[in-house]
Design a protein around this motif. Sequence first.
Motif, PDB file in Angstrom:
ATOM      1  N   LEU A  76       0.856  -1.189   0.000  1.00 24.69           N
ATOM      2  CA  LEU A  76       0.000   0.000   0.000  1.00 24.69           C
ATOM      3  C   LEU A  76       0.892   1.239   0.000  1.00 24.69           C
ATOM      4  O   LEU A  76       1.957   1.250   0.612  1.00 24.69           O
ATOM      5  CB  LEU A  76      -0.884   0.020   1.247  1.00 24.69           C
ATOM      6  CG  LEU A  76      -1.891  -1.116   1.382  1.00 24.69           C
ATOM      7  CD1 LEU A  76      -2.611  -1.010   2.715  1.00 24.69           C
ATOM      8  CD2 LEU A  76      -2.883  -1.094   0.233  1.00 24.69           C
ATOM      9  N   THR A  77       0.435   2.261  -0.689  1.00 27.98           N
ATOM     10  CA  THR A  77       1.154   3.530  -0.722  1.00 27.98           C
ATOM     11  C   THR A  77       0.346   4.559   0.049  1.00 27.98           C
ATOM     12  O   THR A  77      -0.830   4.771  -0.233  1.00 27.98           O
ATOM     13  CB  THR A  77       1.348   4.001  -2.187  1.00 27.98           C
ATOM     14  OG1 THR A  77       2.085   3.006  -2.892  1.00 27.98           O
ATOM     15  CG2 THR A  77       2.072   5.329  -2.245  1.00 27.98           C
ATOM     16  N   TRP A  78       1.002   5.173   1.034  1.00 21.79           N
ATOM     17  CA  TRP A  78       0.374   6.179   1.882  1.00 21.79           C
ATOM     18  C   TRP A  78       0.971   7.543   1.575  1.00 21.79           C
ATOM     19  O   TRP A  78       2.178   7.666   1.370  1.00 21.79           O
ATOM     20  CB  TRP A  78       0.579   5.840   3.354  1.00 21.79           C
ATOM     21  CG  TRP A  78      -0.147   4.591   3.747  1.00 21.79           C
ATOM     22  CD1 TRP A  78       0.322   3.316   3.705  1.00 21.79           C
ATOM     23  CD2 TRP A  78      -1.490   4.512   4.203  1.00 21.79           C
ATOM     24  NE1 TRP A  78      -0.651   2.434   4.115  1.00 21.79           N
ATOM     25  CE2 TRP A  78      -1.774   3.148   4.424  1.00 21.79           C
ATOM     26  CE3 TRP A  78      -2.486   5.458   4.442  1.00 21.79           C
ATOM     27  CZ2 TRP A  78      -3.008   2.706   4.882  1.00 21.79           C
ATOM     28  CZ3 TRP A  78      -3.712   5.014   4.905  1.00 21.79           C
ATOM     29  CH2 TRP A  78      -3.965   3.663   5.120  1.00 21.79           C
ATOM     30  N   VAL A  79       0.131   8.575   1.569  1.00 24.85           N
ATOM     31  CA  VAL A  79       0.564   9.922   1.221  1.00 24.85           C
ATOM     32  C   VAL A  79       0.139  10.878   2.327  1.00 24.85           C
ATOM     33  O   VAL A  79      -0.979  10.798   2.837  1.00 24.85           O
ATOM     34  CB  VAL A  79      -0.075  10.376  -0.111  1.00 24.85           C
ATOM     35  CG1 VAL A  79       0.433  11.742  -0.527  1.00 24.85           C
ATOM     36  CG2 VAL A  79       0.159   9.349  -1.217  1.00 24.85           C
ATOM     37  N   ALA A  80       1.052  11.794   2.681  1.00 26.45           N
ATOM     38  CA  ALA A  80       0.766  12.793   3.716  1.00 26.45           C
ATOM     39  C   ALA A  80       1.422  14.108   3.343  1.00 26.45           C
ATOM     40  O   ALA A  80       2.472  14.126   2.687  1.00 26.45           O
ATOM     41  CB  ALA A  80       1.300  12.323   5.064  1.00 26.45           C
ATOM     42  N   LEU A  81       0.816  15.197   3.757  1.00 25.30           N
ATOM     43  CA  LEU A  81       1.481  16.494   3.641  1.00 25.30           C
ATOM     44  C   LEU A  81       2.644  16.523   4.630  1.00 25.30           C
ATOM     45  O   LEU A  81       2.506  16.050   5.760  1.00 25.30           O
ATOM     46  CB  LEU A  81       0.522  17.643   3.982  1.00 25.30           C
ATOM     47  CG  LEU A  81      -0.519  18.021   2.941  1.00 25.30           C
ATOM     48  CD1 LEU A  81      -1.493  19.042   3.527  1.00 25.30           C
ATOM     49  CD2 LEU A  81       0.124  18.568   1.680  1.00 25.30           C
ATOM     50  N   THR A  82       3.761  17.070   4.221  1.00 22.91           N
ATOM     51  CA  THR A  82       4.858  17.311   5.159  1.00 22.91           C
ATOM     52  C   THR A  82       4.497  18.558   5.968  1.00 22.91           C
ATOM     53  O   THR A  82       3.552  19.279   5.620  1.00 22.91           O
ATOM     54  CB  THR A  82       6.181  17.552   4.419  1.00 22.91           C
ATOM     55  OG1 THR A  82       6.040  18.725   3.604  1.00 22.91           O
ATOM     56  CG2 THR A  82       6.575  16.348   3.559  1.00 22.91           C
ATOM     57  N   SER A  83       5.239  18.851   7.008  1.00 17.07           N
ATOM     58  CA  SER A  83       4.954  20.081   7.758  1.00 17.07           C
ATOM     59  C   SER A  83       5.177  21.294   6.855  1.00 17.07           C
ATOM     60  O   SER A  83       4.402  22.259   6.898  1.00 17.07           O
ATOM     61  CB  SER A  83       5.788  20.160   9.028  1.00 17.07           C
ATOM     62  OG  SER A  83       7.153  20.062   8.742  1.00 17.07           O
ATOM     63  N   ALA A  84       6.201  21.257   6.009  1.00 19.83           N
ATOM     64  CA  ALA A  84       6.429  22.357   5.062  1.00 19.83           C
ATOM     65  C   ALA A  84       5.289  22.429   4.047  1.00 19.83           C
ATOM     66  O   ALA A  84       4.825  23.513   3.685  1.00 19.83           O
ATOM     67  CB  ALA A  84       7.765  22.182   4.349  1.00 19.83           C
ATOM     68  N   ALA A  87       2.256  24.011   5.689  1.00 19.31           N
ATOM     69  CA  ALA A  87       2.441  25.467   5.827  1.00 19.31           C
ATOM     70  C   ALA A  87       2.316  26.156   4.478  1.00 19.31           C
ATOM     71  O   ALA A  87       1.661  27.206   4.357  1.00 19.31           O
ATOM     72  CB  ALA A  87       3.804  25.763   6.459  1.00 19.31           C
ATOM     73  N   ASP A  88       2.922  25.584   3.441  1.00 21.41           N
ATOM     74  CA  ASP A  88       2.838  26.179   2.109  1.00 21.41           C
ATOM     75  C   ASP A  88       1.415  26.155   1.577  1.00 21.41           C
ATOM     76  O   ASP A  88       0.973  27.093   0.916  1.00 21.41           O
ATOM     77  CB  ASP A  88       3.774  25.463   1.133  1.00 21.41           C
ATOM     78  CG  ASP A  88       5.240  25.785   1.362  1.00 21.41           C
ATOM     79  OD1 ASP A  88       5.552  26.655   2.205  1.00 21.41           O
ATOM     80  OD2 ASP A  88       6.091  25.159   0.694  1.00 21.41           O
ATOM     81  N   PHE A  89       0.682  25.074   1.851  1.00 22.32           N
ATOM     82  CA  PHE A  89      -0.702  24.995   1.400  1.00 22.32           C
ATOM     83  C   PHE A  89      -1.559  26.045   2.093  1.00 22.32           C
ATOM     84  O   PHE A  89      -2.377  26.719   1.458  1.00 22.32           O
ATOM     85  CB  PHE A  89      -1.266  23.591   1.629  1.00 22.32           C
ATOM     86  CG  PHE A  89      -2.649  23.401   1.069  1.00 22.32           C
ATOM     87  CD1 PHE A  89      -2.898  23.566  -0.283  1.00 22.32           C
ATOM     88  CD2 PHE A  89      -3.707  23.064   1.893  1.00 22.32           C
ATOM     89  CE1 PHE A  89      -4.182  23.398  -0.808  1.00 22.32           C
ATOM     90  CE2 PHE A  89      -4.986  22.887   1.385  1.00 22.32           C
ATOM     91  CZ  PHE A  89      -5.225  23.056   0.031  1.00 22.32           C
ATOM     92  N   GLU A  90      -1.374  26.212   3.403  1.00 25.59           N
ATOM     93  CA  GLU A  90      -2.131  27.241   4.129  1.00 25.59           C
ATOM     94  C   GLU A  90      -1.809  28.634   3.595  1.00 25.59           C
ATOM     95  O   GLU A  90      -2.705  29.477   3.439  1.00 25.59           O
ATOM     96  CB  GLU A  90      -1.855  27.151   5.634  1.00 25.59           C
ATOM     97  CG  GLU A  90      -2.365  25.876   6.292  1.00 25.59           C
ATOM     98  CD  GLU A  90      -3.869  25.666   6.167  1.00 25.59           C
ATOM     99  OE1 GLU A  90      -4.637  26.649   6.144  1.00 25.59           O
ATOM    100  OE2 GLU A  90      -4.289  24.495   6.094  1.00 25.59           O
ATOM    101  N   ALA A  91      -0.537  28.887   3.291  1.00 24.65           N
ATOM    102  CA  ALA A  91      -0.140  30.184   2.737  1.00 24.65           C
ATOM    103  C   ALA A  91      -0.741  30.375   1.345  1.00 24.65           C
ATOM    104  O   ALA A  91      -1.146  31.482   0.974  1.00 24.65           O
ATOM    105  CB  ALA A  91       1.383  30.304   2.693  1.00 24.65           C
ATOM    106  N   HIS A  92      -0.803  29.298   0.571  1.00 25.32           N
ATOM    107  CA  HIS A  92      -1.401  29.382  -0.763  1.00 25.32           C
ATOM    108  C   HIS A  92      -2.900  29.677  -0.659  1.00 25.32           C
ATOM    109  O   HIS A  92      -3.428  30.505  -1.407  1.00 25.32           O
ATOM    110  CB  HIS A  92      -1.164  28.085  -1.541  1.00 25.32           C
ATOM    111  CG  HIS A  92      -1.625  28.159  -2.956  1.00 25.32           C
ATOM    112  ND1 HIS A  92      -0.975  28.908  -3.912  1.00 25.32           N
ATOM    113  CD2 HIS A  92      -2.694  27.601  -3.580  1.00 25.32           C
ATOM    114  CE1 HIS A  92      -1.616  28.790  -5.061  1.00 25.32           C
ATOM    115  NE2 HIS A  92      -2.664  28.015  -4.877  1.00 25.32           N
ATOM    116  N   LEU A  93      -3.582  29.024   0.274  1.00 26.41           N
ATOM    117  CA  LEU A  93      -5.003  29.314   0.482  1.00 26.41           C
ATOM    118  C   LEU A  93      -5.205  30.766   0.889  1.00 26.41           C
ATOM    119  O   LEU A  93      -6.146  31.430   0.426  1.00 26.41           O
ATOM    120  CB  LEU A  93      -5.590  28.377   1.532  1.00 26.41           C
ATOM    121  CG  LEU A  93      -5.700  26.908   1.151  1.00 26.41           C
ATOM    122  CD1 LEU A  93      -6.240  26.092   2.327  1.00 26.41           C
ATOM    123  CD2 LEU A  93      -6.562  26.712  -0.084  1.00 26.41           C
TER     124      LEU A  93
END
Length: 107
Positions: A76-84, A87-93
Amino acid sequence: MSGSPAPAFHEVIHAPVRLRICGLLRPVDELEFAVLRDALELKDANLSKNLKVLAEAGLVRIRKEGSPARSDARRLTWVALTSAGRADFEAHLAALRSIAAGEVVAR
């Protein structure tokens, strides 16, 4: 310090599929590849390509593990946002909200 990130437009995140991937990963610790694929209605190759771009940018972490429910060698392949990535996604939003409000946002 306020809880809101400074708006920062992120070219890698902004691509429609990658924006949707980050949006699905935002509220969870991690998601399994098939869950992402099915939720986004993508082909495996398209999702893999976009995850590779996000991973190379340090925005997501990908891990593979065996499944106790499977008798074959597939993992199985699991995917997660890194802490960076988070943070980058929140800044983009925040940048998108500023743009929608008619404000100028630097890249």
